[in-house]
Write an enzyme that holds these catalytic residues in place. Structure first.
Site, PDB file in Angstrom:
ATOM      1  N   HIS A 123       0.820  -1.220   0.000  1.00 36.97           N
ATOM      2  CA  HIS A 123       0.000   0.000   0.000  1.00 36.97           C
ATOM      3  C   HIS A 123       0.843   1.254   0.000  1.00 36.97           C
ATOM      4  CE1 HIS A 123      -3.550  -2.481   1.818  1.00 36.97           C
ATOM      5  NE2 HIS A 123      -3.482  -2.599   0.507  1.00 36.97           N
ATOM      6  N   ASN A 217      -2.706 -13.433  15.437  1.00 33.02           N
ATOM      7  CA  ASN A 217      -3.611 -12.303  15.658  1.00 33.02           C
ATOM      8  C   ASN A 217      -4.222 -12.444  17.054  1.00 33.02           C
ATOM      9  OD1 ASN A 217      -5.727 -10.325  15.411  1.00 33.02           O
ATOM     10  ND2 ASN A 217      -5.605 -10.555  13.182  1.00 33.02           N
TER      11      ASN A 217
HETATM   12  N1  APR Z   1      -0.732  -8.557  17.500  1.00 31.79           N
HETATM   13  C1  APR Z   1      -1.377  -9.179  16.478  1.00 31.79           C
HETATM   14  N2  APR Z   1      -2.506  -8.704  15.913  1.00 31.79           N
HETATM   15  C2  APR Z   1      -3.011  -7.551  16.413  1.00 31.79           C
HETATM   16  C3  APR Z   1      -2.405  -6.844  17.479  1.00 31.79           C
HETATM   17  C4  APR Z   1      -1.207  -7.393  18.032  1.00 31.79           C
HETATM   18  N3  APR Z   1      -0.553  -6.803  19.047  1.00 31.79           N
HETATM   19  N4  APR Z   1      -3.160  -5.732  17.743  1.00 31.79           N
HETATM   20  C5  APR Z   1      -4.193  -5.749  16.859  1.00 31.79           C
HETATM   21  N5  APR Z   1      -4.108  -6.847  16.080  1.00 31.79           N
HETATM   22  C6  APR Z   1      -4.974  -7.237  14.964  1.00 31.79           C
HETATM   23  C7  APR Z   1      -6.446  -6.924  15.124  1.00 31.79           C
HETATM   24  O1  APR Z   1      -7.115  -8.003  15.773  1.00 31.79           O
HETATM   25  C8  APR Z   1      -6.870  -6.812  13.657  1.00 31.79           C
HETATM   26  O2  APR Z   1      -7.247  -8.071  13.132  1.00 31.79           O
HETATM   27  O3  APR Z   1      -4.534  -6.488  13.864  1.00 31.79           O
HETATM   28  C9  APR Z   1      -5.613  -6.330  12.935  1.00 31.79           C
HETATM   29  C10 APR Z   1      -5.674  -4.888  12.517  1.00 31.79           C
HETATM   30  O4  APR Z   1      -6.665  -4.771  11.531  1.00 31.79           O
HETATM   31  P1  APR Z   1      -6.878  -3.380  10.767  1.00 31.79           P
HETATM   32  O5  APR Z   1      -6.906  -2.271  11.767  1.00 31.79           O
HETATM   33  O6  APR Z   1      -8.032  -3.591   9.837  1.00 31.79           O
HETATM   34  O7  APR Z   1      -5.543  -3.168   9.911  1.00 31.79           O
HETATM   35  P2  APR Z   1      -5.155  -3.891   8.555  1.00 31.79           P
HETATM   36  O8  APR Z   1      -5.667  -5.284   8.510  1.00 31.79           O
HETATM   37  O9  APR Z   1      -3.703  -3.687   8.389  1.00 31.79           O
HETATM   38  O10 APR Z   1      -5.942  -3.003   7.467  1.00 31.79           O
HETATM   39  C11 APR Z   1      -5.708  -3.323   6.111  1.00 31.79           C
HETATM   40  O11 APR Z   1      -6.947  -1.349   5.468  1.00 31.79           O
HETATM   41  O12 APR Z   1      -7.356   0.840   6.019  1.00 31.79           O
HETATM   42  C12 APR Z   1      -6.728   0.022   5.104  1.00 31.79           C
HETATM   43  O13 APR Z   1      -4.802   0.501   3.856  1.00 31.79           O
HETATM   44  C13 APR Z   1      -5.240   0.265   5.159  1.00 31.79           C
HETATM   45  O14 APR Z   1      -3.420  -1.323   5.045  1.00 31.79           O
HETATM   46  C14 APR Z   1      -4.659  -1.038   5.679  1.00 31.79           C
HETATM   47  C15 APR Z   1      -5.725  -2.059   5.296  1.00 31.79           C
END
Ligand code: APR
Length: 246
Positions: A123, A217
């Site tokens: 991204h 996760n």
């Molecule tokens: N260890 C492991 N997992 C974790 C932790 C941790 N300490 N803290 C949070 N999580 C998990 C949450 O349970 C969730 O499933 O990380 C995930 C974060 O999800 P999102 O906030 O949706 O982030 P992401 O999956 O990276 O989003 C994907 O969406 O907004 C767009 O471009 C943006 O790259 C991003 C994409």
């Protein structure tokens, strides 16, 4: 032996010098570094703002100053963060098996700062800017930025070098990431909700090509059927445990 420990021990046993590993990482791996996630709890990035008001070409066209203020705030926040033991464990993985490719959805640059050598930024990056007039792309780590930032070559308005909602992934990035997913023996999915495509689909590519897929996760993300092993907990703890599992 509790289930999660046996999963880690079995996964660790798969990680030998000849294993090709690809890692799909999301905001969760940077959470322990202090970088808020997108869809997480009260500290998530989106709580203060609505995504469609910020991370879209339309929002930037409508109000570039507001979009730049948000990105400049994120750049300042990330600049003050440090890679955590989860990032470091993925660097240690490279000592175990030479072929490790990080496919990150994150734009924070923490994998590279931790020392990972092969990182595909699916991204884009907070630390890249692109001129909306001449298209010139450059790395710019100034914090704070002079707003709105202008192109050094033509004076045009710069935009963040990230992929916004509704924008396509760079074709070469997409191809390289798909090749890494299709060519690996073990595919680790770390800290992603798995709801944003085509990034999430990389797990399906790996699974269909015969890789073992393991998710790290706090709770299962949206990749359900593609996941063989689920390791609950913070990646800052579980990834180091993977490296030390016996
Ligand atoms: N260890 C492991 N997992 C974790 C932790 C941790 N300490 N803290 C949070 N999580 C998990 C949450 O349970 C969730 O499933 O990380 C995930 C974060 O999800 P999102 O906030 O949706 O982030 P992401 O999956 O990276 O989003 C994907 O969406 O907004 C767009 O471009 C943006 O790259 C991003 C994409």
């Amino acid at each position: 032996m509790p289930h999660a420990e046996s999963v880690l021990a079995q996964l660790r046993a798969r990680l030998t010098a000849t294993t090709r590993v690809a890692v799909l990482s999301g905001a969760g791996i940077s959470a322990a570094s202090g970088v808020p996630t997108f869809r997480g709890g009260p500290d998530s990035l989106w709580e203060q703002e609505r995504p469609q008001d910020l991370a879209t070409p339309e929002a930037f066209h409508r109000d570039p100053d507001k979009v730049w203020r948000w990105y400049d705030w994120r750049r300042g926040l990330v600049a003050a963060c440090r890679p955590n033991p989860g990032h470091a464990a993925l660097v240690s993985l490279e000592a175990l098996t030479a072929d490790v490719t990080i496919l990150t959805q994150n734009v924070d640059g923490l994998h590279q700062r931790a020392g990972s050598r092969r990182v595909i930024e699916y991204h884009g990056s907070l630390w890249t800017v692109r001129c909306t007039a001449c298209g010139r792309e450059a790395r710019d780590e100034r914090v704070p930025l002079p707003l709105p930032p202008r192109c050094g070559a033509c004076g045009g308005l710069l935009r963040p070098g990230v992929v916004w909602f509704g924008e396509p992934i760079d074709p070469q990035v997409r191809r390289e990431a798909a090749d890494a997913a299709a060519g690996c023996d073990v595919f680790l999915v770390v800290g992603t909700s798995g709801v944003v495509h085509p990034a999430a689909g990389l797990a399906g590519i790996a699974k269909q090509a015969g890789a073992r897929v393991a998710e790290f996760n706090l709770e299962p993300g949206g990749l359900g059927g593609w996941v063989d092993d689920f390791v609950p907990g913070g990646a800052e703890t579980t990834l180091p445990q993977l490296l030390s599992a016996r």
